[in-house]
Structures are given as C-alpha cells and as structure tokens.
Design an enzyme around this catalytic site. Sequence first.
Site, short mmCIF file in Angstrom:
data_model
loop_
_atom_site.label_atom_id
_atom_site.label_comp_id
_atom_site.label_asym_id
_atom_site.label_seq_id
_atom_site.Cartn_x
_atom_site.Cartn_y
_atom_site.Cartn_z
N ASN A 11 -7.67 -5.46 -1.42
CA ASN A 11 -6.88 -5.70 -0.22
C ASN A 11 -6.73 -4.34 0.47
O ASN A 11 -5.92 -3.52 0.05
CB ASN A 11 -5.51 -6.28 -0.62
CG ASN A 11 -4.58 -6.43 0.56
OD1 ASN A 11 -4.98 -6.26 1.71
ND2 ASN A 11 -3.32 -6.75 0.28
N TRP A 12 -7.54 -4.16 1.51
CA TRP A 12 -7.55 -2.83 2.16
C TRP A 12 -6.33 -2.61 3.04
O TRP A 12 -6.11 -1.52 3.54
CB TRP A 12 -8.83 -2.65 2.99
CG TRP A 12 -10.09 -2.57 2.16
CD1 TRP A 12 -10.18 -2.67 0.79
CD2 TRP A 12 -11.43 -2.36 2.63
NE1 TRP A 12 -11.50 -2.54 0.39
CE2 TRP A 12 -12.28 -2.35 1.50
CE3 TRP A 12 -11.99 -2.20 3.89
CZ2 TRP A 12 -13.67 -2.18 1.60
CZ3 TRP A 12 -13.37 -2.02 4.00
CH2 TRP A 12 -14.19 -2.01 2.87
N LYS A 13 -5.56 -3.67 3.27
CA LYS A 13 -4.36 -3.58 4.12
C LYS A 13 -4.73 -2.95 5.48
O LYS A 13 -5.82 -3.18 5.97
CB LYS A 13 -3.25 -2.83 3.39
CG LYS A 13 -2.98 -3.46 2.00
CD LYS A 13 -1.73 -2.99 1.34
CE LYS A 13 -1.57 -3.70 0.00
NZ LYS A 13 -0.34 -3.36 -0.71
N HIS A 95 0.99 -12.79 1.52
CA HIS A 95 1.22 -11.51 0.85
C HIS A 95 2.67 -11.09 1.11
O HIS A 95 3.20 -11.32 2.19
CB HIS A 95 0.24 -10.46 1.38
CG HIS A 95 0.28 -9.18 0.59
ND1 HIS A 95 1.28 -8.25 0.76
CD2 HIS A 95 -0.51 -8.71 -0.39
CE1 HIS A 95 1.07 -7.25 -0.09
NE2 HIS A 95 -0.01 -7.51 -0.80
N GLU A 97 3.93 -8.37 1.88
CA GLU A 97 4.12 -7.52 3.06
C GLU A 97 4.17 -8.36 4.33
O GLU A 97 4.89 -8.04 5.27
CB GLU A 97 3.01 -6.46 3.11
CG GLU A 97 3.25 -5.38 2.07
CD GLU A 97 2.00 -4.66 1.59
OE1 GLU A 97 0.94 -4.79 2.22
OE2 GLU A 97 2.11 -3.98 0.55
N GLU A 165 1.96 -11.27 -7.69
CA GLU A 165 2.21 -9.88 -7.33
C GLU A 165 3.71 -9.62 -7.29
O GLU A 165 4.36 -9.93 -6.28
CB GLU A 165 1.62 -9.58 -5.95
CG GLU A 165 0.13 -9.77 -5.85
CD GLU A 165 -0.46 -8.90 -4.76
OE1 GLU A 165 -1.38 -8.13 -5.06
OE2 GLU A 165 0.00 -8.97 -3.61
N GLY A 171 2.33 -0.94 -4.88
CA GLY A 171 2.32 0.42 -4.32
C GLY A 171 3.33 1.36 -4.96
O GLY A 171 3.60 2.44 -4.43
N SER A 211 -0.09 -2.28 -8.28
CA SER A 211 -0.36 -1.01 -8.96
C SER A 211 -1.43 -1.09 -10.04
O SER A 211 -1.39 -0.37 -11.03
CB SER A 211 0.93 -0.41 -9.55
OG SER A 211 1.82 -0.06 -8.51
N GLY A 232 -4.66 -3.12 -4.15
CA GLY A 232 -4.41 -2.48 -2.86
C GLY A 232 -4.92 -1.06 -2.86
O GLY A 232 -6.10 -0.81 -2.63
N GLY A 233 -4.04 -0.12 -3.15
CA GLY A 233 -4.36 1.31 -3.07
C GLY A 233 -5.68 1.69 -3.73
O GLY A 233 -6.50 2.40 -3.12
P1 PGA Z 1 -1.28 -2.03 -4.81
O1 PGA Z 1 -1.20 -3.31 -3.85
O2 PGA Z 1 -2.47 -2.20 -5.70
O3 PGA Z 1 -1.40 -0.85 -3.87
O4 PGA Z 1 0.01 -1.99 -5.58
C1 PGA Z 1 -1.54 -4.58 -4.32
C2 PGA Z 1 -1.38 -5.58 -3.21
O5 PGA Z 1 -0.45 -5.45 -2.40
O6 PGA Z 1 -2.18 -6.53 -3.08
#
Ligand code: PGA
Length: 249
Positions: A11-13, A95, A97, A165, A171, A211, A232-233
Amino acid sequence: MSQRTPLIAGNWKMNGLVTDSIALARAIADGAVAECDLLVCPPAILIPPVVDALTNRTIAVGAQDCHFAESGAHTGDISAAMLRDAGCSHVILGHSERRADHGESDKLVCSKTVAAHAAQLVAIVCVGETLEERDSGKTLERIDMQLDGSLPDGVTGENTVIAYEPVWAIGTGRTPTPADVAEVHGHIRERVATRFDTGIAEAVRILYGGSMKPSNAAALLKIDGVDGGLIGGASLNAEDFLAIAASCP
Ligand code: PGA
C-alpha cells in the site's frame, strides 16, 4: 497446511511520483519470487504508468479506494470500473486512514465493496481496533462490527480479501503479539464461516497489516491463519518488500 496462496500487498499510500514509482515497480518485478502473489497499490494517478511498467509481469496492480457509484456527478472520485479499465485487479477499501481522514463508515465501505465486486475487482476490506479498544478489551467486538457492516452479501474467497490492521500498529513500529494476531485472524475466519459458509471462510485470505517489515515478517507470516501482509512503509523500498515476500512460509 492451508491451500491459500499468500498475498503480499504493498500500500504505497500518498507517496511517489511517476519516475520513482516506475522504478519501484520494475525493481519489485525484477526480484519477484513465485511462492506468493504480489500486489502493488499506487496512488490513483500513478496506476497507469505502473500498469504499463508491469506489462507481462506477474505483479498485480490495485487501487487504494473507489467510489460506490458506477459513474456520475461525484467530483474528484474514481469508480471501480475506471480502476478495472486502467488495469487494476484489486482495490483496498475501508483502510483506517480513509475511515479517519474521510469519515468512512462501515456502511460506505460495504457499498464500495459491492461496487468493486460489480466491476470484477477483488476488494481488500480493512478492519482493525484502536489502541483504546484493544486496552479496554473491545478488540473482537470492534472487529465484528466492522466485518458485519463492511462486508456485503456475495463475498467469496475469490472476490474478497480481509486485512486485519490494528490502527495502533500502522506506521508505529509496534505489532501485536503472535498470540493476539492468531486470535483475531481465527475470530475473523469464524465470523465469515458463520455469516457465509465454511468453504468461503476457508478460501478467503486474511492479511495482517501494521508495521510489517523484513525483520518481523517471517514471525508474522507463519502465524496460523495469516495469509499474507498489507504493507505500507516497507513497500516503498523494493528490497524490503521483496524480503517480506521471501519470508512467506
Ligand atoms: P505500515 O502500514 O506497514 O506502514 O504500518 C500498513 C498499512 O497501513 O496498510
């Protein structure tokens, strides 16, 4: 041993511009291993160049959201059919976010999931508790509410992936214990079995997200009931993303 092929989804956000996104997609494709399914989900505007960069490669491309309507007067929004037309096979929905930044409710996520299914996209429906909910022992209650409200009728193992999640793990560098992850994944599968059927529950992939990185991926991915990761990250670095994929049991 489960028959479910692990899915490692990035997930490149809201990260990347055209040149570096193409380079990232190519680097992932060049190092990809066949043992798991790989998916990258760039920001919507970067989907066409990433699809183009991945032509004839085995990496799937997904989006991070879609609108619930097929088309019409929805300024700034993108329909599931448009994503499909652009070369997407998956879409992340609900998600945390988006739930936080855009006030997305379970009901809205459910309608988006219906739209994704109608457009032949695999919906990756995200659920997860906040730290407050975890600390007050309300994790499973929260997950049940989100599953019941966000999953429409018609869910199958082919058209839907569920991502667990924990909001507090995204994050932050913090992850739940393996026992906690196993408990929630087992609970989600049972809930799916009760509402749909055991065949669907056995087929549906349940990803862990929050994470996940090369140093903890093997431990998380080997937990019973974990069928891959939503990353994500660490998905913004090809080496890290591929190291996570290589950790699939
Ligand atoms: P993260 O994000 O790996 O940076 O914690 C995961 C996500 O939000 O899908």
